[in-house]
Motif scaffolding. Structure first.
Motif, PDB file in Angstrom:
ATOM      1  N   UNK A  36     -30.786  78.175  36.865  1.00  0.00           N
ATOM      2  CA  UNK A  36     -29.972  78.574  35.724  1.00  0.00           C
ATOM      3  C   UNK A  36     -29.556  80.037  35.912  1.00  0.00           C
ATOM      4  N   UNK A  37     -28.662  80.515  35.072  1.00  0.00           N
ATOM      5  CA  UNK A  37     -28.195  81.896  35.195  1.00  0.00           C
ATOM      6  C   UNK A  37     -29.344  82.889  35.077  1.00  0.00           C
ATOM      7  N   UNK A  38     -30.205  82.703  34.087  1.00  0.00           N
ATOM      8  CA  UNK A  38     -31.286  83.652  33.876  1.00  0.00           C
ATOM      9  C   UNK A  38     -32.359  83.533  34.948  1.00  0.00           C
ATOM     10  N   UNK A  39     -32.660  82.327  35.391  1.00  0.00           N
ATOM     11  CA  UNK A  39     -33.613  82.154  36.487  1.00  0.00           C
ATOM     12  C   UNK A  39     -33.108  82.877  37.734  1.00  0.00           C
ATOM     13  N   UNK A  40     -31.817  82.736  38.003  1.00  0.00           N
ATOM     14  CA  UNK A  40     -31.232  83.388  39.164  1.00  0.00           C
ATOM     15  C   UNK A  40     -31.299  84.913  39.013  1.00  0.00           C
ATOM     16  N   UNK A  41     -30.951  85.414  37.826  1.00  0.00           N
ATOM     17  CA  UNK A  41     -30.963  86.858  37.588  1.00  0.00           C
ATOM     18  C   UNK A  41     -32.365  87.429  37.742  1.00  0.00           C
ATOM     19  N   UNK A  42     -33.373  86.733  37.245  1.00  0.00           N
ATOM     20  CA  UNK A  42     -34.761  87.196  37.378  1.00  0.00           C
ATOM     21  C   UNK A  42     -35.176  87.210  38.842  1.00  0.00           C
ATOM     22  N   UNK A  43     -34.826  86.174  39.579  1.00  0.00           N
ATOM     23  CA  UNK A  43     -35.181  86.110  40.994  1.00  0.00           C
ATOM     24  C   UNK A  43     -34.533  87.260  41.771  1.00  0.00           C
ATOM     25  N   UNK A  44     -33.285  87.566  41.459  1.00  0.00           N
ATOM     26  CA  UNK A  44     -32.601  88.686  42.124  1.00  0.00           C
ATOM     27  C   UNK A  44     -33.347  89.993  41.866  1.00  0.00           C
ATOM     28  N   UNK A  45     -33.767  90.224  40.629  1.00  0.00           N
ATOM     29  CA  UNK A  45     -34.467  91.466  40.306  1.00  0.00           C
ATOM     30  C   UNK A  45     -35.808  91.552  41.032  1.00  0.00           C
ATOM     31  N   UNK A  46     -36.512  90.449  41.145  1.00  0.00           N
ATOM     32  CA  UNK A  46     -37.789  90.450  41.870  1.00  0.00           C
ATOM     33  C   UNK A  46     -37.577  90.737  43.353  1.00  0.00           C
ATOM     34  N   UNK A  47     -36.524  90.167  43.922  1.00  0.00           N
ATOM     35  CA  UNK A  47     -36.250  90.402  45.339  1.00  0.00           C
ATOM     36  C   UNK A  47     -35.791  91.836  45.582  1.00  0.00           C
ATOM     37  N   UNK A  48     -35.007  92.380  44.668  1.00  0.00           N
ATOM     38  CA  UNK A  48     -34.552  93.774  44.814  1.00  0.00           C
ATOM     39  C   UNK A  48     -35.721  94.747  44.808  1.00  0.00           C
ATOM     40  N   UNK A  49     -36.799  94.383  44.137  1.00  0.00           N
ATOM     41  CA  UNK A  49     -37.960  95.273  44.036  1.00  0.00           C
ATOM     42  C   UNK A  49     -38.718  95.395  45.349  1.00  0.00           C
ATOM     43  N   UNK A  50     -38.444  94.499  46.303  1.00  0.00           N
ATOM     44  CA  UNK A  50     -39.043  94.556  47.645  1.00  0.00           C
ATOM     45  C   UNK A  50     -40.571  94.615  47.605  1.00  0.00           C
ATOM     46  N   UNK A  51     -41.159  93.762  46.783  1.00  0.00           N
ATOM     47  CA  UNK A  51     -42.615  93.676  46.735  1.00  0.00           C
ATOM     48  C   UNK A  51     -43.264  94.495  45.643  1.00  0.00           C
ATOM     49  N   UNK A  52     -42.529  95.401  45.026  1.00  0.00           N
ATOM     50  CA  UNK A  52     -43.074  96.196  43.928  1.00  0.00           C
ATOM     51  C   UNK A  52     -43.162  95.346  42.666  1.00  0.00           C
ATOM     52  N   UNK A  53     -44.021  95.749  41.758  1.00  0.00           N
ATOM     53  CA  UNK A  53     -44.190  95.024  40.502  1.00  0.00           C
ATOM     54  C   UNK A  53     -43.028  95.336  39.564  1.00  0.00           C
ATOM     55  N   UNK A  54     -42.484  94.297  38.932  1.00  0.00           N
ATOM     56  CA  UNK A  54     -41.430  94.441  37.933  1.00  0.00           C
ATOM     57  C   UNK A  54     -41.998  93.965  36.600  1.00  0.00           C
ATOM     58  N   UNK A  55     -41.979  94.809  35.602  1.00  0.00           N
ATOM     59  CA  UNK A  55     -42.557  94.446  34.309  1.00  0.00           C
ATOM     60  C   UNK A  55     -41.642  93.504  33.545  1.00  0.00           C
ATOM     61  N   UNK A  56     -42.215  92.828  32.560  1.00  0.00           N
ATOM     62  CA  UNK A  56     -41.417  91.946  31.705  1.00  0.00           C
ATOM     63  C   UNK A  56     -40.361  92.752  30.954  1.00  0.00           C
ATOM     64  N   UNK A  57     -40.706  93.977  30.568  1.00  0.00           N
ATOM     65  CA  UNK A  57     -39.744  94.834  29.859  1.00  0.00           C
ATOM     66  C   UNK A  57     -38.559  95.174  30.755  1.00  0.00           C
ATOM     67  N   UNK A  58     -38.828  95.456  32.024  1.00  0.00           N
ATOM     68  CA  UNK A  58     -37.746  95.758  32.960  1.00  0.00           C
ATOM     69  C   UNK A  58     -36.851  94.545  33.181  1.00  0.00           C
ATOM     70  N   UNK A  59     -37.453  93.370  33.257  1.00  0.00           N
ATOM     71  CA  UNK A  59     -36.662  92.149  33.433  1.00  0.00           C
ATOM     72  C   UNK A  59     -35.791  91.892  32.209  1.00  0.00           C
ATOM     73  N   UNK A  60     -36.314  92.132  31.019  1.00  0.00           N
ATOM     74  CA  UNK A  60     -35.515  91.981  29.798  1.00  0.00           C
ATOM     75  C   UNK A  60     -34.328  92.942  29.814  1.00  0.00           C
ATOM     76  N   UNK A  61     -34.580  94.165  30.265  1.00  0.00           N
ATOM     77  CA  UNK A  61     -33.534  95.193  30.288  1.00  0.00           C
ATOM     78  C   UNK A  61     -32.426  94.847  31.271  1.00  0.00           C
ATOM     79  N   UNK A  62     -32.789  94.267  32.426  1.00  0.00           N
ATOM     80  CA  UNK A  62     -31.823  94.063  33.497  1.00  0.00           C
ATOM     81  C   UNK A  62     -31.171  92.685  33.493  1.00  0.00           C
TER      82      UNK A  62
END
Length: 218
Positions: free
Chosen positions: A151-177
């Motif tokens: 879905x659009x949001x699943x895809x957007x979340x996956x992109x943000x996790x991959x952009x982080x290159x292994x770093x932790x992404x918080x739920x707040x950051x995912x909501x923001x982006x």
């Protein structure tokens, strides 16, 4: 990634916003320059699609404010004036790209994707980690060579996790982006989306939950 569309023609603004949402962007809309500056003061945007002729605060002044703030927002300026001198003037203000009206929505979205790749640090055309490969421009995701419909949001979340290159992404950051300004900050939508995303990506799991911190792909 989050995009701000600033356009004083509501029908055009809403059409552009809906088109970009189909491309898995989180999109906010402002119908005048004053409202745009208010949103820019509280939110971070990867790209600002900015009409030059705006009421309240002119688009030129909005562009100057974005540049003066020194952030990472890229500006795609829109205008009905197609003369070369107008394009040069817009770029001289600090805009990163320029698109005369009328324009094709497919070209606009291609330019927005290109600007996100020019963000600091530069993002590659495709993102990959742990057997997961994503092409943001084509909105395609693969796990070990297998196409994964998202879905659009699943895809957007996956992109943000991959952009982080292994770093932790918080739920707040995912909501923001990955969501727009209308999302309830106390919602559990990130957790629900993560459950669905993990299920679709399959085993062995690649998304790790870091208790009290967020999520990452090792």
């Amino acid at each position: 990634m989050r995009v701000l569309v600033v356009e004083d023609e509501p029908i055009l603004a809403d059409a552009v916003a809906e088109w970009l949402r189909r491309e898995a962007f989180a999109v906010d809309v402002a119908y005048d320059g004053g409202a745009a500056l208010e949103r820019l003061g509280v939110n971070e945007y990867a790209v600002v699609v900015l009409d030059r002729d705006l009421p309240v605060v002119h688009g030129d002044d909005v562009c100057r404010a974005i540049v003066a703030a020194g952030g990472e927002s890229r500006v795609l300026m829109l205008t009905a004036a197609a003369a070369v001198r107008e394009r040069v003037a817009g770029l001289a203000l600090g805009a990163d790209d320029y698109l005369p009206k009328p324009f094709a929505l497919v070209e606009l979205s291609a330019r927005v994707h290109a600007l996100t790749r020019r963000a600091r640090p530069a993002a590659p055309p495709t993102l990959s980690r742990a057997g997961v490969v994503v092409d943001p421009a084509r909105r395609e995701a693969y796990r070990d060579g297998r196409y994964v419909p998202l879905s659009r949001k699943e895809f957007a979340v996956l992109v943000e996790l991959l952009r982080a290159e292994g770093a932790v992404v918080s739920a707040e950051e995912l909501l923001e982006r990955a969501w727009d300004e209308h999302i309830d900050p106390f919602t559990n939508v990130v957790r629900v989306t993560m459950v669905k995303l993990r299920r679709k990506l399959g085993d062995p799991p690649v998304i790790e939950t870091v208790p009290g911190a967020g999520y990452r792909i090792r």
